[in-house]
Design a protein around this motif. Structure first.
Motif, PDB file in Angstrom:
ATOM      1  N   GLY A 236       0.927  -1.174   0.224  1.00 52.68           N
ATOM      2  CA  GLY A 236      -0.091   0.044  -0.094  1.00 52.68           C
ATOM      3  C   GLY A 236       0.963   1.270  -0.043  1.00 52.68           C
ATOM      4  N   GLU A 237       0.127   2.274  -0.367  1.00 53.90           N
ATOM      5  CA  GLU A 237       0.953   3.656  -0.583  1.00 53.90           C
ATOM      6  C   GLU A 237       0.234   4.529   0.339  1.00 53.90           C
ATOM      7  N   LEU A 238       0.903   5.698   0.606  1.00 52.44           N
ATOM      8  CA  LEU A 238       0.372   6.939   1.367  1.00 52.44           C
ATOM      9  C   LEU A 238       0.935   8.060   0.823  1.00 52.44           C
ATOM     10  N   THR A 239       0.154   8.979   0.434  1.00 54.17           N
ATOM     11  CA  THR A 239       0.408  10.330   0.088  1.00 54.17           C
ATOM     12  C   THR A 239      -0.168  11.257   0.969  1.00 54.17           C
ATOM     13  N   LEU A 240       0.820  12.326   1.670  1.00 51.70           N
ATOM     14  CA  LEU A 240       0.376  13.340   2.415  1.00 51.70           C
ATOM     15  C   LEU A 240       0.288  14.792   1.874  1.00 51.70           C
ATOM     16  N   SER A 241      -0.428  15.620   2.412  1.00 52.60           N
ATOM     17  CA  SER A 241      -0.638  17.061   1.870  1.00 52.60           C
ATOM     18  C   SER A 241      -1.309  17.162   0.443  1.00 52.60           C
ATOM     19  N   GLU A 242      -2.326  16.265   0.392  1.00 44.48           N
ATOM     20  CA  GLU A 242      -2.913  16.183  -1.101  1.00 44.48           C
ATOM     21  C   GLU A 242      -4.553  16.077  -0.843  1.00 44.48           C
ATOM     22  N   ALA A 243      -5.178  17.311  -1.077  1.00 44.96           N
ATOM     23  CA  ALA A 243      -6.436  17.594  -0.803  1.00 44.96           C
ATOM     24  C   ALA A 243      -7.156  16.836  -2.279  1.00 44.96           C
ATOM     25  N   VAL A 244      -8.250  16.069  -1.703  1.00 43.56           N
ATOM     26  CA  VAL A 244      -8.771  15.529  -2.804  1.00 43.56           C
ATOM     27  C   VAL A 244     -10.205  16.475  -3.238  1.00 43.56           C
ATOM     28  N   THR A 245     -10.101  16.851  -4.244  1.00 41.57           N
ATOM     29  CA  THR A 245     -11.190  17.771  -4.844  1.00 41.57           C
ATOM     30  C   THR A 245     -12.108  17.339  -6.020  1.00 41.57           C
ATOM     31  N   ASP A 246     -11.749  16.308  -6.690  1.00 46.65           N
ATOM     32  CA  ASP A 246     -12.279  15.588  -7.456  1.00 46.65           C
ATOM     33  C   ASP A 246     -12.189  14.109  -7.539  1.00 46.65           C
ATOM     34  N   PRO A 247     -13.184  13.227  -7.716  1.00 50.30           N
ATOM     35  CA  PRO A 247     -13.290  11.824  -7.409  1.00 50.30           C
ATOM     36  C   PRO A 247     -11.972  11.075  -7.872  1.00 50.30           C
ATOM     37  N   PRO A 248     -11.422  10.485  -7.242  1.00 51.33           N
ATOM     38  CA  PRO A 248     -10.505   9.379  -7.789  1.00 51.33           C
ATOM     39  C   PRO A 248     -10.919   8.400  -8.565  1.00 51.33           C
ATOM     40  N   SER A 249     -10.216   7.961  -9.518  1.00 53.20           N
ATOM     41  CA  SER A 249     -10.495   6.847 -10.499  1.00 53.20           C
ATOM     42  C   SER A 249     -10.823   5.308  -9.657  1.00 53.20           C
ATOM     43  N   GLY A 250     -11.794   4.507 -10.150  1.00 51.47           N
ATOM     44  CA  GLY A 250     -11.672   3.408  -9.482  1.00 51.47           C
ATOM     45  C   GLY A 250     -12.838   3.486  -8.169  1.00 51.47           C
ATOM     46  N   VAL A 251     -12.602   2.359  -7.572  1.00 52.37           N
ATOM     47  CA  VAL A 251     -12.999   2.391  -6.115  1.00 52.37           C
ATOM     48  C   VAL A 251     -12.543   3.283  -4.898  1.00 52.37           C
ATOM     49  N   VAL A 252     -13.485   4.065  -4.276  1.00 50.26           N
ATOM     50  CA  VAL A 252     -13.013   5.137  -3.461  1.00 50.26           C
ATOM     51  C   VAL A 252     -13.846   4.699  -2.122  1.00 50.26           C
ATOM     52  N   LEU A 253     -12.954   4.598  -0.998  1.00 47.63           N
ATOM     53  CA  LEU A 253     -13.535   4.523   0.191  1.00 47.63           C
ATOM     54  C   LEU A 253     -13.198   6.148   1.198  1.00 47.63           C
ATOM     55  N   TYR A 254     -14.201   6.650   1.447  1.00 51.35           N
ATOM     56  CA  TYR A 254     -13.895   7.941   2.279  1.00 51.35           C
ATOM     57  C   TYR A 254     -14.063   7.962   3.726  1.00 51.35           C
ATOM     58  N   ASP A 255     -12.908   8.198   4.315  1.00 48.67           N
ATOM     59  CA  ASP A 255     -12.832   8.541   5.698  1.00 48.67           C
ATOM     60  C   ASP A 255     -12.963   9.833   5.818  1.00 48.67           C
ATOM     61  N   THR A 256     -14.085  10.403   5.689  1.00 47.79           N
ATOM     62  CA  THR A 256     -14.502  11.752   5.738  1.00 47.79           C
ATOM     63  C   THR A 256     -15.846  11.889   6.368  1.00 47.79           C
ATOM     64  N   ALA A 257     -16.008  13.124   6.347  1.00 51.99           N
ATOM     65  CA  ALA A 257     -17.367  13.771   6.987  1.00 51.99           C
ATOM     66  C   ALA A 257     -18.151  13.519   5.467  1.00 51.99           C
ATOM     67  N   PRO A 258     -19.391  13.105   5.885  1.00 48.86           N
ATOM     68  CA  PRO A 258     -20.342  12.893   4.478  1.00 48.86           C
ATOM     69  C   PRO A 258     -20.410  13.926   3.706  1.00 48.86           C
ATOM     70  N   THR A 259     -20.436  15.251   4.300  1.00 43.32           N
ATOM     71  CA  THR A 259     -20.693  16.519   3.411  1.00 43.32           C
ATOM     72  C   THR A 259     -19.365  16.631   2.796  1.00 43.32           C
ATOM     73  N   ALA A 260     -18.285  16.150   2.979  1.00 42.83           N
ATOM     74  CA  ALA A 260     -17.136  16.343   1.725  1.00 42.83           C
ATOM     75  C   ALA A 260     -17.677  15.638   0.400  1.00 42.83           C
ATOM     76  N   LEU A 261     -18.272  14.738   0.436  1.00 41.38           N
ATOM     77  CA  LEU A 261     -18.870  14.399  -0.984  1.00 41.38           C
ATOM     78  C   LEU A 261     -19.636  15.416  -1.619  1.00 41.38           C
ATOM     79  N   LEU A 262     -20.105  16.510  -1.101  1.00 42.81           N
ATOM     80  CA  LEU A 262     -20.764  17.476  -1.857  1.00 42.81           C
ATOM     81  C   LEU A 262     -19.693  18.398  -2.592  1.00 42.81           C
ATOM     82  N   GLY A 263     -18.685  18.593  -2.126  1.00 40.63           N
ATOM     83  CA  GLY A 263     -17.429  19.313  -2.743  1.00 40.63           C
ATOM     84  C   GLY A 263     -17.078  18.653  -3.610  1.00 40.63           C
TER      85      GLY A 263
END
Length: 482
Positions: A236-263
């Motif tokens: 596995g890989e880890l990338t730091l200091s990288e804000a996700v502002t567009d949906p990554p390709s493929g399958v995505v799991l969000y360890d985020t607040a649900p409302t983050a999906l709005l943005g």
């Protein structure tokens, strides 16, 4: 997002749930990348040095970990076998009381009961549960969609849950015992009595007498460190200091607040789901106050000097009144304050000059901008005259600023909106599979999804289980042992 190279699964957010999901998916043979917006990983389990006294470190969210040994995920992952030292103190938690001796929750339930006014009542409430701790935790951290792992535990928990979550909570006798239980239940930041507070109180108090309330040596960071090491060992890989502002390709799991999906998804969200997310409500918050102290706190009740975890809300009626005040959007005159002195279990947290951290937070209304340092100081001073003279540093973060270092903590809500009975069962939207979303290949693995808040990894576990089955046809979860 500027990452190169396709992977099978992207995890957005590196908190304990996100890393738990990442570990499971990587061990299942999939390529996994974790993306974290902050310069450090770990989410709600990070430890950072004090900006002035570098030999003192602060746990910037969680500090004490009752579930690090007991949650089904961490039990299988086995942190201790991976080199994480978890020190279990003799005193699980202490609750100082106005004008009378403190109530102390020892690891030993008999010692706890012996010091309470009505120890038999405490023993009746928690004795049968602590004798079946695994069953209790399996039930309360279960997916609520499967047969409970222990029917016996379910039969023991149900009447206690209903009693302590309703006006019948007076069945626990003795003002000291009532305060002791209420202080534990208040970890949920919920009006009391309530079923969600009752469930948390029963589980955490049970653990206090079975496995204890462990302190990770070196700080909470030891837990995400172990998870990341395992992830990397499986590619596995880890990338730091990288804000996700567009949906990554493929399958995505969000360890985020649900409302983050709005943005992230914008008008690509299904309209009904977007409406649900826009209406999502966050609960009351916490204001964080980290102190640097020059010596030991001079408690009036000397037994508190052995308590790494402290509930400083007063008696039951005071705590219930304070929780109602913040639920109504008002600051309580005496708010519920939780505090921890990790150096009592881990002397390595004391620097060469004898300075040590005091971790604390106060319950406040959602989005509060109030600096609570003086309020917390005054509350500790009530029970330990002279405390103020020990303070050599204060790092205070109002609830409205907590999202600066963890975007999930909207308005200071450390439960990410999930510490209520509806979310504990359904997640942010009414779905049979609350870790899924109506967005193709997008899943939610944060504590906004069942079973809710806490450093237990189970929201990540259930989300990974769903993803492996639905997206990759993998029904057998991988072995998690070292």
């Amino acid at each position: 997002m500027g990452c190169n190279g396709a992977v099978d699964i992207t995890i957005v957010g590196s908190g304990p749930n996100g890393l738990a999901a990442a570990v499971i998916c990587a061990r299942a043979g999939l390529s996994v990348r974790v993306i974290e917006a902050q310069p450090t990983y770990g989410g709600g389990a990070r430890t950072l040095p004090d900006p002035e006294f570098s030999g003192v470190s602060h746990d910037i969210c969680s500090a004490v970990h009752p579930l690090a040994l007991a949650s089904p995920f961490f039990s299988a992952f086995d942190l201790r076998a991976r080199g994480v030292a978890l020190t279990v103190p003799e005193v699980s938690y202490g609750n100082p009381l106005p004008d009378r001796p403190a109530a102390i929750g020892y690891l030993d339930i008999e010692r706890t009961s012996a010091e309470l006014d009505d120890g038999a009542s405490w023993r009746r409430l928690l004795g049968p549960l602590s004798a079946d701790s695994d069953g209790v935790v399996g039930l309360l951290l279960g997916d609520k969609r499967s047969v409970p792992p222990s029917i016996t535990a379910a039969l023991r928990v149900a009447p206690r849950l209903l009693a302590q979550g309703s006006p019948a909570w007076g069945t626990l006798a003795g003002e000291d015992a009532r305060a002791l239980f209420t202080g534990v239940a208040a970890h949920t930041i919920s009006q009391m009595p309530s079923l969600v507070a009752s469930g948390a109180g029963l589980m955490l108090a049970t653990l206090g007498h079975s496995v204890g309330w462990p302190i990770p040596v070196g700080g909470s960071q030891a837990i995400p460190d172990a998870l990341l090491a395992d992830l990397r060992s499986h590619g596995g890989e880890l990338t730091l200091s990288e804000a996700v502002t567009d949906p990554p390709s493929g399958v995505v799991l969000y360890d985020t607040a649900p409302t983050a999906l709005l943005g992230i998804y914008g008008d690509r969200l299904p309209s009904r789901y977007a409406k649900t997310l826009r209406g999502y409500r966050y609960g009351p918050g916490v204001a964080k106050v980290d102190f640097v102290l020059s010596g030991e706190i001079p408690w009036r009740d000397s037994r508190l000097a052995q308590a790494p975890t402290l509930h400083l809300g007063g008696d039951r009626s005071m705590m219930a009144r304070a929780e109602q005040e913040i639920a109504d959007g008002r600051h309580a005159e005496w708010p519920m304050v939780l505090a921890a002195l990790p150096h009592l279990a881990d002397p390595s947290r004391i620097d060469a000059q004898g300075r040590r951290p005091l971790w604390a937070y106060a319950h406040v209304p959602q989005g509060s901008t109030m600096d609570m340092a003086e309020t917390v100081t005054g509350i500790v001073e009530r029970f330990a005259p002279g405390f103020r003279d020990l303070v050599v540093g204060v790092r205070s973060v109002p609830a409205a600023r907590l999202a600066d270092h963890n975007a999930n903590l909207v308005g200071g809500d450390i439960g990410v909106g999930g510490n209520n009975m509806f979310s504990a069962l359904t997640g942010p939207a009414l779905r049979w599979d609350p870790w899924s979303t109506p967005i193709p290949k997008a899943y939610l693995c944060s504590s906004a999804a069942p079973p809710g808040g806490g450093v237990h990894g189970m929201s990540g576990y259930y989300a990974a289980r769903t993803v492996l089955r639905k997206e990759f046809g993998i029904r057998d979860l991988p072995n998690l042992s070292p």
